[in-house]
Design a protein around this motif. Structure first.
Motif, mmCIF file in Angstrom:
data_model
loop_
_atom_site.group_PDB
_atom_site.id
_atom_site.type_symbol
_atom_site.label_atom_id
_atom_site.label_comp_id
_atom_site.label_asym_id
_atom_site.label_seq_id
_atom_site.Cartn_x
_atom_site.Cartn_y
_atom_site.Cartn_z
ATOM 1 N N ASP A 105 0.852 -1.192 0.000
ATOM 2 C CA ASP A 105 0.000 0.000 0.000
ATOM 3 C C ASP A 105 0.890 1.246 0.000
ATOM 4 O OD1 ASP A 105 -1.958 1.861 0.220
ATOM 5 O OD2 ASP A 105 -2.312 1.529 2.372
ATOM 6 N N THR A 106 0.754 2.071 -0.998
ATOM 7 C CA THR A 106 1.608 3.256 -1.109
ATOM 8 C C THR A 106 0.787 4.551 -1.104
ATOM 9 O OG1 THR A 106 1.535 3.062 -3.532
ATOM 10 C CG2 THR A 106 3.386 2.009 -2.402
ATOM 11 N N THR A 107 -0.432 4.461 -0.500
ATOM 12 C CA THR A 107 -1.292 5.655 -0.492
ATOM 13 C C THR A 107 -0.674 6.802 0.307
ATOM 14 O OG1 THR A 107 -2.478 4.698 1.400
ATOM 15 C CG2 THR A 107 -3.412 4.353 -0.801
ATOM 16 N N SER A 108 0.128 6.470 1.308
ATOM 17 C CA SER A 108 0.738 7.519 2.128
ATOM 18 C C SER A 108 2.079 7.986 1.567
ATOM 19 C CB SER A 108 0.962 7.008 3.560
ATOM 20 O OG SER A 108 1.830 5.882 3.557
ATOM 21 N N SER A 112 4.810 7.802 -7.460
ATOM 22 C CA SER A 112 5.938 6.968 -7.882
ATOM 23 C C SER A 112 6.918 7.722 -8.772
ATOM 24 C CB SER A 112 5.419 5.736 -8.619
ATOM 25 O OG SER A 112 4.696 6.129 -9.792
#
Length: 391
Positions: free
Chosen positions: A168-171, A175
């Motif tokens: 999860d890279t929502t925070s 990229s």
């Protein structure tokens, strides 16, 4: 200097800088290892709040320790190479680049995997690649630095892609920010390579210049004392004052002696006569300032204060040599006159941009020349001034 010798000289300089590079990195990693261990021992709560998996901090310590061991092995290999005065093998350079680039990424991969958190892409450890790329320029090879930047950039791109696809890279930042950072690593490798290329070029020029200068000084030192060479070097060829003993020598009745000889015979006589005389001067640390057809002017300068003694010994040796040659080389007796005085002379290059000649002038030169002329009036072989005699 031949091309092979020049390349060898540069290669040896690279070996020296590699030793320093490894020692610096080892020192930095040891400090980091101590800090990690200190945190584990004295601040366990902070560690548990930072990492979910207990293995993460231990992996950091293990990675730093492994890195130190790798660098120590590299330092040992470079030491052996330096002792043999050999250049760094090309395989060592690639091995060094790969090990320096891959080891930190191993830590980053496992820390992201075990923690399950993409935030470690922003780990301060990423900044370690900046000095790694920068110091790769010390290999003075464009392609080594280029490979370093390209390898770090490529692995970082793979880590970024895997992280954004898996966790999860929502925070996280977009990229594109991380991919831009990877591109910057690649550009940094190119820049380091260009710096390496420029350093290689400048070092080559510097070594060539120094070699030519040493060669000139070596050739010049055969004609002048080391004090004169140093003075000329320091003053960039300008005139300077120096204390010296000046010696004038004249062959008596030279014109009468050679007037019936051919030019070849005159030249042969001069070479046979002046060769041993010049040896007497050089062997007593003197220099020939001027060669005339029937005589010469020489000077003796020394920081040790033994210039008068050297001039005295040279004159004594000259008279002994002339006496010996009169018995073994000539059909008739050759007489010489010698005058010596000591004092402060002016030395330097005289001439223009097209042609220059090293020369000396001053009262000691004039006095020595007059003393040499007075030997005719006093019917003796040599005269010295009272100042020279007292010294």
């Amino acid at each position: 200097m031949q091309l092979d010798e020049l390349e060898k000289c540069i290669d040896l300089e690279v070996v020296k800088t590699e030793k320093r590079r490894l020692e610096i990195f080892i020192g930095i990693l040891l400090i980091g290892l101590i800090l990690l261990l200190t945190n584990m021992i004295f601040f366990p709560t902070t560690i548990s709040d930072t990492f979910i998996d207990n293995r993460s901090m231990k992996l950091g310590v293990l990675t730093a320790a492994v890195f130190v061991v790798i660098l120590l092995i590299s330092r040992w290999m470079v030491g052996k190479i330096a002792d043999c005065e050999k250049p760094l093998p090309i395989w060592y350079k690639y091995y060094s680049v790969i090990s320096d680039s891959v080891v930190p990424f191993i830590w980053l991969y496992f820390i992201i995997r075990w923690e399950g958190n993409s935030i470690f892409l922003d780990s301060p450890l990423i900044f370690i690649f900046v000095p790694i790329i920068i110091v790769s320029a010390l290999y003075l090879n464009f392609w080594i630095s280029f490979l370093n930047g390209a390898l770090i950039s490529s692995i970082y791109v793979l880590i970024i892609y895997w992280t954004f696809e898996t966790y999860d890279t929502t925070s996280m930042l977009p990229s594109i920010v991380y991919y831009t950072k990877a591109v910057m690593f690649f550009i940094a490798g190119i820049c380091a390579g260009l710096v390496a290329k420029e350093l290689n070029k400048r070092l080559t020029i510097s070594i060539k210049t120094q070699e030519e200068r040493d060669e000139i000084e070596s050739l010049f030192s055969k004609q002048v004392s080391k004090e004169v060479v140093q003075a000329l070097t320091q003053t960039d060829g300008a005139s300077f004052k120096i204390k010296a003993s000046v010696l004038f020598l004249d062959i008596r009745d030279f014109t009468k002696r050679v007037q019936l000889l051919s030019p070849e015979e005159v030249n042969k006589f001069q070479n046979r006569f002046f060769g041993p005389i010049m040896d007497c001067i050089h062997e007593n640390n003197g220099m020939i300032n001027q060669l005339m057809g029937d005589g010469l002017m020489a000077s003796f300068a020394s920081e040790e204060g033994d210039a008068p003694e050297n001039a005295f010994k040279a004159a004594r040796d000259i008279l002994s040599t002339v006496s010996r040659m009169n018995k073994s080389e000539w059909n008739e007796e050759i007489k010489v006159g010698i005058g010596i005085h000591n004092g402060e002379i002016i030395a330097g290059n005289i001439g223009n941009s097209t042609r220059q000649q090293f020369s000396i002038s001053g009262i000691p030169v004039i006095t020595a020349a007059r003393l040499e002329q007075l030997t005719k009036d006093y019917n003796c072989s040599w005269l010295v001034s009272s100042h020279f005699y007292n010294m």
